[in-house]
Enzyme design. Structure first.
Site, PDB file in Angstrom:
ATOM      1  N   GLN A  32       0.621  -1.443   0.306  1.00 35.90           N
ATOM      2  CA  GLN A  32       0.398   0.200  -0.130  1.00 35.90           C
ATOM      3  C   GLN A  32       0.476   1.158  -0.323  1.00 35.90           C
ATOM      4  O   GLN A  32       1.737   1.902   1.063  1.00 35.90           O
ATOM      5  CB  GLN A  32      -1.042   0.357   1.316  1.00 35.90           C
ATOM      6  CG  GLN A  32      -2.095   1.030   1.029  1.00 35.90           C
ATOM      7  CD  GLN A  32      -3.035   1.297   2.634  1.00 35.90           C
ATOM      8  OE1 GLN A  32      -2.597   0.438   3.754  1.00 35.90           O
ATOM      9  NE2 GLN A  32      -3.881   2.397   2.506  1.00 35.90           N
ATOM     10  N   SER A  76       0.618   6.704   3.080  1.00 38.08           N
ATOM     11  CA  SER A  76       0.579   7.259   3.426  1.00 38.08           C
ATOM     12  C   SER A  76       2.353   7.794   2.504  1.00 38.08           C
ATOM     13  O   SER A  76       2.814   7.298   2.620  1.00 38.08           O
ATOM     14  CB  SER A  76       1.309   7.096   4.859  1.00 38.08           C
ATOM     15  OG  SER A  76       0.109   6.664   5.112  1.00 38.08           O
ATOM     16  N   GLU A  83     -15.850  -0.907   4.769  1.00 38.34           N
ATOM     17  CA  GLU A  83     -15.432  -2.034   4.574  1.00 38.34           C
ATOM     18  C   GLU A  83     -16.381  -2.417   6.406  1.00 38.34           C
ATOM     19  O   GLU A  83     -16.086  -0.927   7.495  1.00 38.34           O
ATOM     20  CB  GLU A  83     -14.141  -2.750   5.233  1.00 38.34           C
ATOM     21  CG  GLU A  83     -13.650  -4.826   5.929  1.00 38.34           C
ATOM     22  CD  GLU A  83     -14.875  -5.110   5.054  1.00 38.34           C
ATOM     23  OE1 GLU A  83     -16.191  -5.047   5.098  1.00 38.34           O
ATOM     24  OE2 GLU A  83     -13.971  -5.302   3.614  1.00 38.34           O
ATOM     25  N   SER A 101      -6.107   6.914  12.907  1.00 39.94           N
ATOM     26  CA  SER A 101      -6.323   7.188  13.461  1.00 39.94           C
ATOM     27  C   SER A 101      -7.273   7.141  14.700  1.00 39.94           C
ATOM     28  O   SER A 101      -8.085   7.412  14.537  1.00 39.94           O
ATOM     29  CB  SER A 101      -5.265   7.658  14.134  1.00 39.94           C
ATOM     30  OG  SER A 101      -5.534   9.354  14.474  1.00 39.94           O
ATOM     31  N   ASN A 102      -7.127   7.152  16.412  1.00 45.66           N
ATOM     32  CA  ASN A 102      -8.622   6.633  17.150  1.00 45.66           C
ATOM     33  C   ASN A 102      -8.408   8.284  17.630  1.00 45.66           C
ATOM     34  O   ASN A 102     -10.274   8.275  17.605  1.00 45.66           O
ATOM     35  CB  ASN A 102      -7.957   6.409  18.139  1.00 45.66           C
ATOM     36  CG  ASN A 102      -8.587   4.231  18.284  1.00 45.66           C
ATOM     37  OD1 ASN A 102      -8.423   4.430  17.369  1.00 45.66           O
ATOM     38  ND2 ASN A 102      -8.163   3.288  19.568  1.00 45.66           N
ATOM     39  N   GLU A 103      -7.834   9.440  17.074  1.00 46.22           N
ATOM     40  CA  GLU A 103      -8.514  10.842  16.866  1.00 46.22           C
ATOM     41  C   GLU A 103      -9.124  10.744  15.968  1.00 46.22           C
ATOM     42  O   GLU A 103     -10.348  11.264  16.091  1.00 46.22           O
ATOM     43  CB  GLU A 103      -7.086  11.763  17.216  1.00 46.22           C
ATOM     44  CG  GLU A 103      -6.807  11.195  18.461  1.00 46.22           C
ATOM     45  CD  GLU A 103      -6.071  10.332  19.067  1.00 46.22           C
ATOM     46  OE1 GLU A 103      -5.458   9.848  18.365  1.00 46.22           O
ATOM     47  OE2 GLU A 103      -6.264   9.955  19.705  1.00 46.22           O
TER      48      GLU A 103
END
Lengths: 380, 392
Positions: free
Chosen positions: B126, B129, B244, B375-377
Site C-alpha cells: 500500500q 501515507s 468495510e 487513528s483513534n483521534e
C-alpha cells in the site's frame, strides 16, 4: 439472530413515547410531580395501565398480556428517556415479577390483574440497612404460629414503600429466605416515607409481629426465585438507563452546538467533541450488552440469565457514570442546576446503579465464574 | 428480536470451523497462536489454501471469486478464522486493492490483476501515507506526470507494511497540482521492480522490520496501470477505507489472546499458583471479557442490521474500541508475564513460556493499532462529526 424491533414492538415504543412525552414534556413537569407524594403521577400510571404497559410481562391466565422481556425493555427505555418517576421496574418487573414467579395460582389471580389494571401498586421490601446486595434477608425474621405467620424487623430503604398497596417482603426463616405478602393496614406495620436524591420516595418499614401471608410455599427458601426476578429487573433497569443515557448525550450534543463562548459554538473545541464521541462509544457498547441480556432472558435459561444480567449491570454501571459525569461537565455550570434537565439524569443513573447491585458488586460476582469458560460465546 | 442464528447460519459456522481447523496447515496456525511473526511463505500458503476453497475474497463481486454471503456470514467467516489461529487474507490484496479494481478498474485491468490478487500470486503493498501526509492523507505530494503513454512518478511513500515482500504497489499520486487537494489525486498501480523504485526498511520499537519507506525516482509507469479515471483517486481511496463493515474490530483474535492470558495466569503465580486467585487480576480479566463481549455484540448488531447496504451508525465504534481492547490485552500479557517479560531474546533452552517471551514485543508492536487505518483521534472526529453532528 435479529436485534431489531418488529412492527408491533415499534408501535408500542411510539405509543409509550407519546404518552410519556405528554406527561413529561419538560424536566419541570417531572420536578413538579416529584415534589409531592407519592413522587409520581397517579394519572400517568393509569394511562400506562390503559395502554397495557403494566401487564406486559405476565401470563394472560394471571391477568397479564402475555408479552415478554423485549416489550418490557421498550417501556423501561422510554421511562428512562424522560426519567419518568413512575415505578415501572420496581412495581411491575420486581414486585409483580415475584408474585408471578413465586405466588400460588390464587395469589397470582388476585394480584396480577389488579397490578395490570393499575389499581394495585406493590413494592418489594427487601433491602436492609446492613443487607447490601444479594438475595438473603437478615433483619426481618418470620415466625410461624400454627398456620399463621408474623414478621418482625426493619426493611430500609424500601422504594415506593409508603405508597404501596401491598408489600412483598423477604424474611429469614431459620437461615432460609422466604417471601411474604403484607397488607398496608396490617397491625404492627409502620412505614415512614422520605425522599431519595433522585426525586423518588423510599420508606423505613418496621414490622412488629406483623401478620403476613406466605407467597407461594410457606417458609420455603426462595432465594433462587428472588435471584431470577432480580435479574429480570436488573436487565430492565439497564434499558431504563439506556434511555436516560441516550437523552443525556443528545442534550449534551445539542448544547455543544448552540452554546457559544469566545464567540464560537462549543463544538469548535475538539477537547469537548472528542469527549462527546467517547460518550457515544460508551452508550453503544452498553446498548449492545443490555439488548443481548434481554434476549438471553427471553430464552429463559436460569443460569445464563443471571450471568447476562450481571454483565449488563456492570457495563451500564460504567457507562452510566461516564455519560452522567461528562454530561454535567460538558454543560458547565448550567448542568449543576436543578432547573436544567441533565443533572437529574445523572442523579437517576446513580440511583439505578446502586439498586440491585452496582458495577463492583457484579464484577465480584463474575470473578467467581471467571474460570468456568475459555472464552465468552454470546450466541447460543 | 432473537439471539439464535438461523439453521443455515449454524451450518455455515460449522462448515467454516471445520475448514479453518483442518485445512489450513498446522505450522501456520501454531505460529499465529504463539503470536510469532509469519513468514512470507506461510502467509502465501494460508491465503492460497483459502482461495483454493473459494473463500479468500468473499467480499469481492461473485464473478471475480466473491461470495454471495450476508454480512453476518462474512462476520462468521472472519471470526472463525481468527479463533482457529488463521491469519485473514492479506488485507492489501483482499480488502484494499482488489475491491477497488473490481469496482472501478477496466475489464482489462480486472482480468490482468484480480485472479492473481485473490491467489496472492501478486503481493500488493500500500502506497498511501507519506512523511507529510498521515492522518491528512490528501496532502500527499508524490507526483505522477503524464509523458506520452507513461506516468513519471517522483516522491516518497512511508509506513509501507511488509513492503519488503511486495511485487506491486497501489499508490495515490498527485496528477493535478492546480486544484483542490482531493481533486488532483489518482490511483496508480506500480511494479515494484521498476527502475528508480527503492524500498528501505524502518526498524520499529519492538525490534521488528514490518514497515518500509518506498522512494520513487523518475519511475516510469505505463498509463494503462491507472485505475479508473485520472484525478478520481480520492473517491476510490475513500471507497477502500470506508466500505468495510466486517472485520473492522479484531474480536476473534483478541478473544483468543485473552483466553491464552487467562490460561497462562493459572500457573503464573509464586510457586506455580494461580494468579486468578488475586482479586485484582481476576477483576481486570473480567472487565476485559465484559468489554470484549460488548464489542463483539456491537459488531454483530452492525452486521445483522446492515443487510440493506447502509452502514450501521455503531460501526464507527468498532475500530476505536477494537484497538483499545486489542492493546489492553497485550498490556495484560506483559503484566501477567511480570519478570518473565524480559526474556524476549531467550532461545530453546529457556524455562520461560513462549507467550511470556513475546508479551512485550507484542505490546510494543500493537501500539500501532490505534494509529493505523485512521487513528483513534480520527475515529473520534468521525463519530463527533458524522454521527453526533458536532462540526468545528
Amino acid at each position: 439472530m435479529d436485534f431489531t424491533l418488529d412492527s408491533e414492538q415499534t408501535a408500542l415504543r411510539d405509543a409509550v413515547r407519546g404518552l410519556l412525552g405528554k406527561a413529561y414534556g419538560s424536566s419541570e413537569d417531572r420536578r413538579t410531580v416529584t415534589k409531592t407524594d407519592p413522587g409520581w403521577d397517579e394519572k400517568t400510571w393509569q394511562r400506562l395501565a390503559e395502554m397495557g404497559a403494566l401487564g406486559l410481562p405476565f401470563a394472560e391466565e394471571d391477568g397479564g398480556f402475555g408479552a415478554g422481556p423485549v416489550e418490557v425493555s421498550i417501556v423501561a427505555e422510554e421511562i428512562g428517556r424522560v426519567i419518568a418517576p413512575e415505578p415501572y421496574v420496581e412495581a411491575v418487573v420486581l414486585a409483580g415479577g415475584l408474585v408471578a414467579a413465586a405466588g400460588t395460582a390464587e395469589q397470582r389471580a388476585e394480584i396480577i390483574g389488579a397490578l395490570a389494571e393499575g389499581t394495585l401498586v406493590p413494592a418489594f421490601a427487601h433491602t436492609e440497612a446492613q443487607g447490601r446486595y444479594g438475595q438473603r434477608a437478615y433483619a426481618v425474621t418470620a415466625t410461624k404460629d400454627g398456620d399463621a405467620w408474623t414478621l418482625s424487623g426493619v426493611k430500609e430503604p424500601v422504594l415506593g414503600g409508603a405508597r404501596a398497596d401491598l408489600l412483598v417482603v423477604s424474611a429469614d426463616v431459620d437461615g432460609a429466605t422466604a417471601l411474604f405478602l403484607v397488607q398496608p393496614d396490617a397491625s404492627g406495620l409502620t412505614r415512614t416515607s422520605y425522599t431519595t436524591f433522585d426525586g423518588g420516595r423510599a420508606a423505613h418499614a418496621a414490622f412488629d409481629s406483623t401478620p403476613a401471608t406466605p407467597l407461594g410455599e410457606p417458609g420455603a427458601d426462595q432465594s433462587a426465585v428472588i435471584a431470577q426476578v432480580v435479574a429480570a429487573a436488573q436487565i430492565a433497569y439497564g434499558h431504563e438507563s439506556l434511555g436516560a443515557m441516550a437523552f443525556a448525550l443528545e442534550t449534551t450534543t445539542e448544547y455543544l452546538k448552540s452554546r457559544k463562548q469566545f464567540g464560537v459554538p462549543l463544538m469548535t473545541f475538539q477537547a469537548l467533541t472528542f469527549r462527546a464521541a467517547d460518550m457515544y462509544v460508551s452508550l453503544e457498547l452498553a446498548r449492545s450488552t443490555v439488548t443481548w441480556a434481554t434476549l438471553v432472558l427471553l430464552d429463559a435459561d436460569a443460569d445464563a440469565t443471571l450471568e447476562a444480567a450481571s454483565r449488563a449491570k456492570l457495563q451500564v454501571s460504567k457507562a452510566g457514570r461516564h455519560i452522567g459525569q461528562e454530561a454535567i461537565q460538558l454543560h458547565g455550570g448550567i448542568g449543576m442546576t436543578a432547573e436544567y434537565s441533565v443533572g437529574h439524569y445523572t442523579s437517576r443513573l446513580t440511583a439505578i446503579d446502586h439498586a440491585l447491585g452496582d458495577g463492583r458488586y457484579h464484577l465480584s460476582a463474575l470473578s467467581e465464574t471467571l474460570d468456568d469458560h475459555e472464552v465468552l460465546e454470546p450466541l447460543p | 428480536m432473537k439471539l439464535q442464528l438461523s439453521d443455515e447460519d449454524v451450518a455455515f459456522r460449522d462448515e467454516m470451523r471445520t475448514f479453518f481447523t483442518t485445512q489450513i496447515p498446522q505450522d501456520i496456525r501454531d505460529t499465529v497462536t504463539a503470536r510469532r511473526e509469519l513468514s512470507k511463505d506461510q502467509i502465501v500458503r494460508s491465503m492460497q489454501a483459502m482461495n483454493a476453497a473459494g473463500i479468500a475474497v468473499p467480499n469481492w463481486p461473485v464473478e471475480w471469486g466473491g461470495k454471495d454471503w450476508t454480512p453476518l456470514q462474512r462476520h462468521i467467516w472472519h471470526e472463525e478464522m481468527q479463533l482457529a489461529g488463521v491469519m485473514p487474507p492479506l488485507a492489501f490484496n483482499a480488502s484494499m486493492v482488489g475491491p477497488v479494481i473490481a469496482a472501478f478498474g477496466s475489464q482489462e485491468i480486472k482480468e490482468r490483476f484480480l485472479p492473481k490478487t485473490a491467489n496472492l500470486d501478486i503481493w500488493w503493498s500500500q502506497g498511501f501515507s507519506e512523511p507529510d501526509a498521515g492522518s491528512d492523507l490528501a496532502s500527499l505530494r508524490t507526483t505522477a506526470v503524464r509523458e506520452g503513454d507513461e506516468y513519471v512518478v517522483n516522491g516518497q511513500k512511508t509506513w509501507t507494511t511488509l513492503g519488503q515482500y511486495g511485487d506491486w504497489i497501489f499508490t495515490l499520486v498527485r496528477t493535478d497540482p492546480n486544484v483542490k487537494k482531493q481533486a488532483g489525486i489518482s490511483f496508480l498501480l506500480i511494479d515494484m521492480t521498476s527502475p528508480g523504485l527503492t524500498v528501505r526498511p524502518i526498524e520499529l520499537i519492538d525490534g521488528g522490520h514490518e514497515v518500509n519507506e518506498v522512494f520513487f525516482d523518475n519511475v516510469r509507469v505505463p498509463a494503462e496501470n491507472l485505475v479508473g479515471e485520472e484525478n478520481k483517486g480520492w473517491d476510490y481511496a475513500k471507497f477502500l477505507l470506508g466500505n468495510e463493515r466486517v472485520g473492522v474490530a479484531p474480536v476473534g483474535s483478541t478473544k483468543r489472546t485473552l483466553a491464552q492470558a487467562k490460561e497462562y495466569a493459572k500457573t503464573a503465580g509464586p510457586g506455580g499458583t494461580s494468579l486468578l486467585d488475586d482479586p485484582l487480576v481476576a477483576a481486570q480479566i473480567v472487565e476485559l471479557e465484559n468489554d470484549l463481549l460488548a464489542l463483539e455484540l456491537t459488531a454483530l448488531r452492525v452486521v445483522a442490521n446492515s443487510a440493506d447496504g447502509k452502514p450501521h451508525p455503531a460501526s464507527s465504534v468498532l475500530k476505536l474500541q477494537g484497538t483499545v481492547l486489542q492493546q489492553a490485552v497485550t498490556e495484560l500479557w506483559v503484566d501477567l508475564a511480570g519478570p518473565n517479560a524480559l526474556a524476549t531474546g531467550a532461545g530453546d533452552g529457556s524455562d520461560v513460556p513462549d507467550l511470556a517471551r513475546t508479551a512485550t514485543t507484542n505490546y510494543l508492536n500493537y501500539r500501532k493499532a490505534s494509529i493505523y487505518g485512521g487513528s483513534n483521534e480520527v475515529q473520534r472526529q468521525i463519530i463527533a462529526g458524522t454521527i453526533l453532528g458536532l462540526r468545528g
